[in-house]
Each structure stands twice: as structure tokens, then as C-alpha cells.
Design a protein around this motif. Structure first.
Motif, short mmCIF file in Angstrom:
data_model
loop_
_atom_site.label_atom_id
_atom_site.label_comp_id
_atom_site.label_asym_id
_atom_site.label_seq_id
_atom_site.Cartn_x
_atom_site.Cartn_y
_atom_site.Cartn_z
N ASN A 145 -38.69 -21.91 -0.20
CA ASN A 145 -37.53 -22.64 0.28
C ASN A 145 -36.78 -21.81 1.31
OD1 ASN A 145 -34.39 -23.22 -0.10
ND2 ASN A 145 -35.52 -25.10 -0.55
N PHE A 146 -36.38 -22.43 2.41
CA PHE A 146 -35.72 -21.72 3.50
C PHE A 146 -34.42 -21.06 3.04
CE2 PHE A 146 -32.56 -21.78 6.95
CZ PHE A 146 -33.20 -21.01 7.90
N VAL A 147 -33.58 -21.79 2.32
CA VAL A 147 -32.29 -21.25 1.88
C VAL A 147 -32.49 -20.16 0.85
CG1 VAL A 147 -30.09 -21.80 0.75
CG2 VAL A 147 -31.08 -23.40 2.41
N VAL A 148 -33.39 -20.39 -0.11
CA VAL A 148 -33.63 -19.39 -1.15
C VAL A 148 -34.23 -18.12 -0.55
CG1 VAL A 148 -34.84 -18.90 -3.32
CG2 VAL A 148 -33.92 -21.19 -2.89
N PHE A 149 -35.11 -18.29 0.43
CA PHE A 149 -35.69 -17.14 1.12
C PHE A 149 -34.59 -16.25 1.71
CE2 PHE A 149 -36.99 -15.19 5.13
CZ PHE A 149 -38.12 -14.47 4.75
N HIS A 150 -33.65 -16.86 2.41
CA HIS A 150 -32.55 -16.10 3.01
C HIS A 150 -31.62 -15.54 1.93
CE1 HIS A 150 -32.98 -16.30 7.34
NE2 HIS A 150 -33.39 -17.55 7.24
N PHE A 151 -31.46 -16.26 0.83
CA PHE A 151 -30.61 -15.77 -0.25
C PHE A 151 -31.18 -14.49 -0.84
CE2 PHE A 151 -29.61 -15.68 -4.84
CZ PHE A 151 -28.23 -15.54 -4.76
N VAL A 152 -32.48 -14.48 -1.09
CA VAL A 152 -33.12 -13.29 -1.67
C VAL A 152 -33.00 -12.11 -0.69
CG1 VAL A 152 -35.30 -12.30 -2.45
CG2 VAL A 152 -34.68 -14.63 -3.11
N GLU A 153 -33.27 -12.38 0.59
CA GLU A 153 -33.12 -11.33 1.59
C GLU A 153 -31.69 -10.80 1.63
OE1 GLU A 153 -36.21 -11.35 5.30
OE2 GLU A 153 -34.37 -12.55 5.49
N TYR A 154 -30.74 -11.73 1.68
CA TYR A 154 -29.32 -11.38 1.78
C TYR A 154 -28.87 -10.54 0.58
CZ TYR A 154 -24.27 -12.18 2.28
OH TYR A 154 -22.90 -12.01 2.40
N MET A 155 -29.19 -11.00 -0.62
CA MET A 155 -28.72 -10.32 -1.83
C MET A 155 -29.40 -8.96 -2.00
SD MET A 155 -26.37 -12.25 -2.96
CE MET A 155 -26.06 -11.63 -4.61
N SER A 156 -30.67 -8.86 -1.63
CA SER A 156 -31.36 -7.58 -1.74
C SER A 156 -30.73 -6.55 -0.81
CB SER A 156 -32.85 -7.74 -1.41
OG SER A 156 -33.47 -8.63 -2.29
N GLU A 157 -30.48 -6.98 0.42
CA GLU A 157 -29.87 -6.08 1.39
C GLU A 157 -28.44 -5.73 1.00
OE1 GLU A 157 -28.99 -6.01 6.22
OE2 GLU A 157 -30.49 -7.37 5.36
N ALA A 158 -27.68 -6.73 0.56
CA ALA A 158 -26.29 -6.50 0.18
C ALA A 158 -26.20 -5.57 -1.03
CB ALA A 158 -25.60 -7.83 -0.12
N ALA A 159 -27.12 -5.73 -1.98
CA ALA A 159 -27.08 -4.92 -3.20
C ALA A 159 -27.25 -3.44 -2.89
CB ALA A 159 -28.15 -5.39 -4.17
N ILE A 160 -28.27 -3.09 -2.10
CA ILE A 160 -28.50 -1.68 -1.82
C ILE A 160 -27.41 -1.10 -0.95
CG2 ILE A 160 -29.97 -2.15 0.19
CD1 ILE A 160 -30.34 0.71 -2.40
N ARG A 161 -26.90 -1.89 -0.01
CA ARG A 161 -25.79 -1.42 0.82
C ARG A 161 -24.53 -1.19 -0.02
NH1 ARG A 161 -25.35 -4.91 6.41
NH2 ARG A 161 -27.41 -4.47 7.29
N PHE A 162 -24.26 -2.13 -0.93
CA PHE A 162 -23.06 -2.02 -1.75
C PHE A 162 -23.12 -0.79 -2.66
CE2 PHE A 162 -20.77 -3.28 -5.74
CZ PHE A 162 -19.49 -3.13 -5.22
N ILE A 163 -24.28 -0.54 -3.23
CA ILE A 163 -24.42 0.62 -4.11
C ILE A 163 -24.15 1.92 -3.34
CG2 ILE A 163 -26.08 1.97 -5.45
CD1 ILE A 163 -27.37 -0.69 -6.28
N VAL A 164 -24.77 2.04 -2.16
CA VAL A 164 -24.56 3.25 -1.35
C VAL A 164 -23.11 3.37 -0.91
CG1 VAL A 164 -25.20 4.42 0.79
CG2 VAL A 164 -26.96 3.32 -0.59
N ASN A 165 -22.54 2.26 -0.43
CA ASN A 165 -21.14 2.27 -0.01
C ASN A 165 -20.21 2.65 -1.15
OD1 ASN A 165 -21.90 1.47 2.55
ND2 ASN A 165 -21.36 -0.67 2.26
#
Length: 267
Positions: free
Chosen positions: A105-125
Motif C-alpha cells: 500500500n502506498f500510504v503504509v509504505f510511506h508510513f513505515v519509512e517515515y516511522m523508521s526514520e523518525a524513530a532512529i532520529r528521535f532516539i539519537v536526538n
């Protein structure tokens, strides 16, 4: 079995996103170091403000609470990828056609990408912000609020994704969506509570902010952490879940309508 195979696909999408983040380590670290600069500037501003007011608390927040509040809000905002830019470029280049033919799914694909990237960035920040906070501000007194931060921050990131996806899907009609994203971010910075808690705003503006979804993204996670109140916890979570449901329905409707109207330019 079919549902399981689809879930595995999204897991691998998340893993690939995480690998991509570590592949560009210099850019990753520069973004994180920028957080330290922002926090240091706010430290000086709020020190001057509290000194000028001659009081230990402002709107119920101490200086230490305000600074730790900003550590959380800034860590979350800087961790959020620019979804509008990605979808806009996909529409302009024509790559979006290949996204539609993929078995995801197009939206779910972007959601997984978004949350994966946001999660690692948030942890480091959060780690860098915590180190700076411990060195300059002193240890926080979060109490049980810290235990609820991961879940409420997850809900905040989800609401942020959904709102950004609504704006990003406008690219099906207007192509240029970065202006919409710019205006959205300004609302998030102000009545969304990123720069300061809503309690510091005039009463009328507070009421406006509490009826909008922007508060659920960074204000509620940060406030719950630094000024935990068990009596407000259920209301906080319900507010986030309701907005997730409402905006999720809007995303579904806009996406379904947009696909039928899509006119791809370029490759």
C-alpha cells in the motif's frame, strides 16, 4: 499466510530505511548537532526570561521543566522527515507510478519509512539532548511521565505523519506542496506547542490550540513527560487516538480521490 507475507514486506522496508540512515552518517550527525545549537540558544533566552520575571515558575513551569520540555519537542520535530518533499518529487518525476504497481500500500509504505526514520532520529536526538541537559540544566524529575513518553511520542509521530500525508497527497492536484508544508510547520511551531507550552499563550489562543490536532504532536508528549498528571493521562491518549482516527479517514478519502485524478508529469 497472505497477511503475514505482507507484514514481512513492511518489516524489510523499515530495515532498509534504517540502513539508509546509517549510510549517510555525516548528514545524520550534522542534523543532530544542530539540535544542540538550538537548545543552547533557547537556554540563553529562557534564562533571561526567568531572570527578568524574577520568579521560579511561569504558567506553572519551572526553568528546568521548560528546558526539558524543549529537549523533547525539538528532538521530535528534528526527527520528522519531510514527507511533502518526497511525495512531490515522486509525482513530478513519475516514480509514483512504480509505487502504485508494487505489492504494498502506498500510504503504509510511506508510513513505515517515515516511522523508521523518525524513530532512529528521535532516539539519537534524545540522547544528545539529554547529555546537554544533564551537563547544563541538571537531572530532570519526570516521574512516571518518562514511562509514557515512548507511547505518546509514537502517537504524536503518527498524527504528524497523517497530517503531512494529507498535504503531500495534494501533489496529485497542485504538484507544489512545500508551501503548504511551510505553513503547517509554522502552526506546529506556535499553537502546536513546539516553542513553548500552550499554557504560556493568551487564553483565547490556548482554546484554539486545544481544539486543533497540532497539540497532539509534540505538546502532549512533552507536557506529559515534564509535568505528569495521572488524572489527565487517559484524556491525553484519547485525544491523540481520536485525531489519528479522524485524520486517517481524511487520508483515505484524499488518497482514493487523488489516485483517480493523478496526472503524472515527467518520467
Amino acid at each position: 499466510m497472505n497477511s503475514w507475507s505482507k507484514s514481512v514486506k513492511y518489516v524489510f522496508i523499515g530495515k532498509i530505511t534504517l540502513r539508509n540512515q546509517f549510510a549517510y552518517m555525516i548528514d545524520f550527525l550534522i542534523r543532530s548537532i544542530f539540535l544542540l545549537l538550538i537548545l543552547y540558544i533557547f537556554l540563553q533566552l529562557w534564562q533571561t526570561t526567568f531572570h527578568g520575571e524574577g520568579t521560579d515558575t511561569i504558567a506553572g513551569y519551572s526553568f528546568k521543566q521548560i528546558m526539558w520540555y524543549l529537549v523533547i519537542t525539538e528532538s521530535m520535530i528534528l526527527a520528522s522527515p519531510s514527507l511533502c518533499t518526497r511525495v512531490e518529487e515522486e509525482v513530478k518525476s513519475g516514480d509514483i507510478v512504480f509505487k502504485f504497481v508494487r505489492p504494498v500500500n502506498f500510504v503504509v509504505f510511506h508510513f513505515v519509512e517515515y516511522m523508521s526514520e523518525a524513530a532512529i532520529r528521535f532516539i539519537v536526538n534524545a540522547i544528545l539532548g539529554t547529555l546537554l541537559g544533564l551537563l547544563i540544566i541538571g537531572p530532570p524529575h519526570f516521574g512516571y511521565g518518562l514511562l509514557w513518553l515512548p507511547f505518546i511520542a509514537l502517537c504524536g509521530f503518527t498524527v504528524n505523519f497523517l497530517l503531512n500525508m494529507v498535504l503531500a497527497l495534494c501533489a496529485f492536484w497542485v504538484e507544489e506542496t512545500r508551501g503548504l508544508e511551510f505553513v503547517y510547520n509554522k502552526f506546529l511551531f506556535t499553537i502546536g506547542g513546539m516553542l513553548m507550552p500552550l499554557e504560556l499563550f493568551p487564553d483565547a489562543l490556548q482554546q484554539v490550540g486545544r481544539w486543533l490536532p497540532f497539540q497532539t504532536i509534540v505538546y502532549l508528549p512533552a507536557k506529559t513527560t515534564v509535568a505528569f498528571d495521572a488524572s489527565n493521562l487517559a484524556g491525553t491518549i484519547c485525544t491523540q487516538l481520536i485525531w489519528m482516527l479522524v485524520i486517517g479517514v481524511i487520508v483515505f478519502l484524499v488518497y482514493r480521490k487523488g489516485v483517480t485524478k493523478l496526472n503524472v508529469n515527467g518520467g
